[in-house]
Design a protein around this motif. Sequence first.
Motif, PDB file in Angstrom:
ATOM      1  N   ALA A  35       0.835  -1.194   0.000  1.00  0.00           N
ATOM      2  CA  ALA A  35       0.000   0.000   0.000  1.00  0.00           C
ATOM      3  C   ALA A  35       0.869   1.242   0.000  1.00  0.00           C
ATOM      4  CB  ALA A  35      -0.905   0.003   1.226  1.00  0.00           C
ATOM      5  N   ASN A  36       0.492   2.226  -0.792  1.00  0.00           N
ATOM      6  CA  ASN A  36       1.167   3.511  -0.821  1.00  0.00           C
ATOM      7  C   ASN A  36       0.458   4.404   0.191  1.00  0.00           C
ATOM      8  OD1 ASN A  36       2.156   6.082  -1.381  1.00  0.00           O
ATOM      9  ND2 ASN A  36       2.355   5.650  -3.561  1.00  0.00           N
ATOM     10  N   LEU A  37       1.129   4.754   1.267  1.00  0.00           N
ATOM     11  CA  LEU A  37       0.509   5.531   2.333  1.00  0.00           C
ATOM     12  C   LEU A  37       0.310   6.997   1.954  1.00  0.00           C
ATOM     13  CD1 LEU A  37       2.326   4.018   5.424  1.00  0.00           C
ATOM     14  CD2 LEU A  37       0.026   3.529   4.606  1.00  0.00           C
ATOM     15  N   THR A  38       1.185   7.538   1.106  1.00  0.00           N
ATOM     16  CA  THR A  38       1.044   8.944   0.732  1.00  0.00           C
ATOM     17  C   THR A  38      -0.156   9.148  -0.186  1.00  0.00           C
ATOM     18  OG1 THR A  38       2.624   8.629  -1.068  1.00  0.00           O
ATOM     19  CG2 THR A  38       3.488   9.463   1.015  1.00  0.00           C
ATOM     20  N   LYS A  39      -0.431   8.176  -1.051  1.00  0.00           N
ATOM     21  CA  LYS A  39      -1.591   8.265  -1.950  1.00  0.00           C
ATOM     22  C   LYS A  39      -2.815   7.556  -1.387  1.00  0.00           C
ATOM     23  CE  LYS A  39       1.144   8.665  -6.127  1.00  0.00           C
ATOM     24  NZ  LYS A  39       1.456   8.058  -7.425  1.00  0.00           N
ATOM     25  N   ASN A  40      -2.636   6.852  -0.270  1.00  0.00           N
ATOM     26  CA  ASN A  40      -3.702   6.118   0.399  1.00  0.00           C
ATOM     27  C   ASN A  40      -4.401   5.146  -0.558  1.00  0.00           C
ATOM     28  OD1 ASN A  40      -5.125   5.355   2.635  1.00  0.00           O
ATOM     29  ND2 ASN A  40      -6.687   6.923   2.386  1.00  0.00           N
ATOM     30  N   LYS A  41      -3.578   4.349  -1.272  1.00  0.00           N
ATOM     31  CA  LYS A  41      -4.152   3.339  -2.159  1.00  0.00           C
ATOM     32  C   LYS A  41      -3.247   2.126  -2.212  1.00  0.00           C
ATOM     33  CE  LYS A  41      -2.527   4.209  -6.785  1.00  0.00           C
ATOM     34  NZ  LYS A  41      -2.920   4.469  -8.140  1.00  0.00           N
ATOM     35  N   ILE A  42      -3.835   1.021  -2.597  1.00  0.00           N
ATOM     36  CA  ILE A  42      -3.107  -0.236  -2.700  1.00  0.00           C
ATOM     37  C   ILE A  42      -2.493  -0.320  -4.091  1.00  0.00           C
ATOM     38  CG2 ILE A  42      -3.345  -2.738  -2.737  1.00  0.00           C
ATOM     39  CD1 ILE A  42      -5.463  -2.430  -0.568  1.00  0.00           C
ATOM     40  N   ILE A  43      -1.198  -0.630  -4.124  1.00  0.00           N
ATOM     41  CA  ILE A  43      -0.477  -0.728  -5.392  1.00  0.00           C
ATOM     42  C   ILE A  43      -0.701  -2.096  -6.033  1.00  0.00           C
ATOM     43  CG2 ILE A  43       1.798  -0.692  -6.446  1.00  0.00           C
ATOM     44  CD1 ILE A  43       2.690   1.128  -4.186  1.00  0.00           C
ATOM     45  N   GLY A  44      -0.632  -3.144  -5.225  1.00  0.00           N
ATOM     46  CA  GLY A  44      -0.787  -4.493  -5.739  1.00  0.00           C
ATOM     47  C   GLY A  44      -0.370  -5.520  -4.719  1.00  0.00           C
ATOM     48  N   TYR A  45      -0.107  -6.730  -5.194  1.00  0.00           N
ATOM     49  CA  TYR A  45       0.264  -7.812  -4.289  1.00  0.00           C
ATOM     50  C   TYR A  45       1.405  -8.615  -4.902  1.00  0.00           C
ATOM     51  CZ  TYR A  45      -1.706 -11.385  -7.295  1.00  0.00           C
ATOM     52  OH  TYR A  45      -1.935 -12.224  -8.349  1.00  0.00           O
ATOM     53  N   LEU A  46       2.041  -9.409  -4.059  1.00  0.00           N
ATOM     54  CA  LEU A  46       3.082 -10.332  -4.503  1.00  0.00           C
ATOM     55  C   LEU A  46       3.085 -11.536  -3.578  1.00  0.00           C
ATOM     56  CD1 LEU A  46       5.452 -10.607  -6.572  1.00  0.00           C
ATOM     57  CD2 LEU A  46       6.932  -9.856  -4.728  1.00  0.00           C
ATOM     58  N   LEU A  47       3.316 -12.707  -4.132  1.00  0.00           N
ATOM     59  CA  LEU A  47       3.442 -13.928  -3.334  1.00  0.00           C
ATOM     60  C   LEU A  47       4.888 -14.054  -2.881  1.00  0.00           C
ATOM     61  CD1 LEU A  47       1.390 -16.259  -5.672  1.00  0.00           C
ATOM     62  CD2 LEU A  47       0.636 -15.246  -3.538  1.00  0.00           C
ATOM     63  N   VAL A  48       5.085 -14.212  -1.579  1.00  0.00           N
ATOM     64  CA  VAL A  48       6.422 -14.267  -0.988  1.00  0.00           C
ATOM     65  C   VAL A  48       6.530 -15.554  -0.177  1.00  0.00           C
ATOM     66  CG1 VAL A  48       8.009 -13.100   0.586  1.00  0.00           C
ATOM     67  CG2 VAL A  48       6.523 -11.761  -0.878  1.00  0.00           C
ATOM     68  N   ASP A  49       7.691 -16.201  -0.272  1.00  0.00           N
ATOM     69  CA  ASP A  49       7.866 -17.455   0.469  1.00  0.00           C
ATOM     70  C   ASP A  49       8.857 -17.350   1.616  1.00  0.00           C
ATOM     71  OD1 ASP A  49      10.138 -17.240  -1.006  1.00  0.00           O
ATOM     72  OD2 ASP A  49      10.001 -19.204  -1.942  1.00  0.00           O
ATOM     73  N   SER A  50       9.320 -16.157   1.919  1.00  0.00           N
ATOM     74  CA  SER A  50      10.178 -16.002   3.099  1.00  0.00           C
ATOM     75  C   SER A  50      10.091 -14.565   3.601  1.00  0.00           C
ATOM     76  CB  SER A  50      11.621 -16.371   2.774  1.00  0.00           C
ATOM     77  OG  SER A  50      12.371 -15.270   2.429  1.00  0.00           O
ATOM     78  N   LEU A  51      10.521 -14.387   4.833  1.00  0.00           N
ATOM     79  CA  LEU A  51      10.471 -13.065   5.461  1.00  0.00           C
ATOM     80  C   LEU A  51      11.850 -12.447   5.555  1.00  0.00           C
ATOM     81  CD1 LEU A  51       7.944 -13.777   8.336  1.00  0.00           C
ATOM     82  CD2 LEU A  51       7.501 -12.700   6.156  1.00  0.00           C
ATOM     83  N   LYS A  52      12.797 -12.865   4.737  1.00  0.00           N
ATOM     84  CA  LYS A  52      14.178 -12.384   4.840  1.00  0.00           C
ATOM     85  C   LYS A  52      14.275 -10.880   4.653  1.00  0.00           C
ATOM     86  CE  LYS A  52      16.150 -16.652   3.127  1.00  0.00           C
ATOM     87  NZ  LYS A  52      16.813 -17.306   2.004  1.00  0.00           N
TER      88      LYS A  52
END
Length: 137
Positions: free
Chosen positions: A117-134
């Motif tokens: 999410a872009n906090l300055t524009k207050n909108k969601i940019i998109g998503y991504l599938l992630v398999d680790s928290l590195k």
Amino acid sequence: MSIDKLIHLHFLSLYVLVLIIFLIVLYKKMSVKKIPKKLTQEKYNATIIGKMVEVEDPEKSMFNIWPFVNKLKRAQILPKKFNESLLINKIYRDSNNDFEHILLNTEKENHYVVIVANLTKNKIIGYLLVDSLKKYL
């Protein structure tokens, strides 16, 4: 038949034709399901500015992500029958407070759907599938 009636009939048939075309376009527009935007790895990495800091009070800082979550469920990226209270794993914010990464649990362990999410524009940019928290540790 007089010329006035022919002109009237001509415009009436033209009106009906335009109305039918409009209804067909409207039907196609409404039947197309909007698919949430999947981010590329480059765009995702561009939202990680500095060190990502975990948000302590997620209830206070988070804006409404549930319409986007519903789109993810409709697109079968997230399971439809998933307990919403267990859906959000963690929330991270970049050092400039420009972007927020909301990590959602999936059915697989250590696999997450990250909503950016872009906090300055207050909108969601998109998503991504992630398999680790590195990137967050």
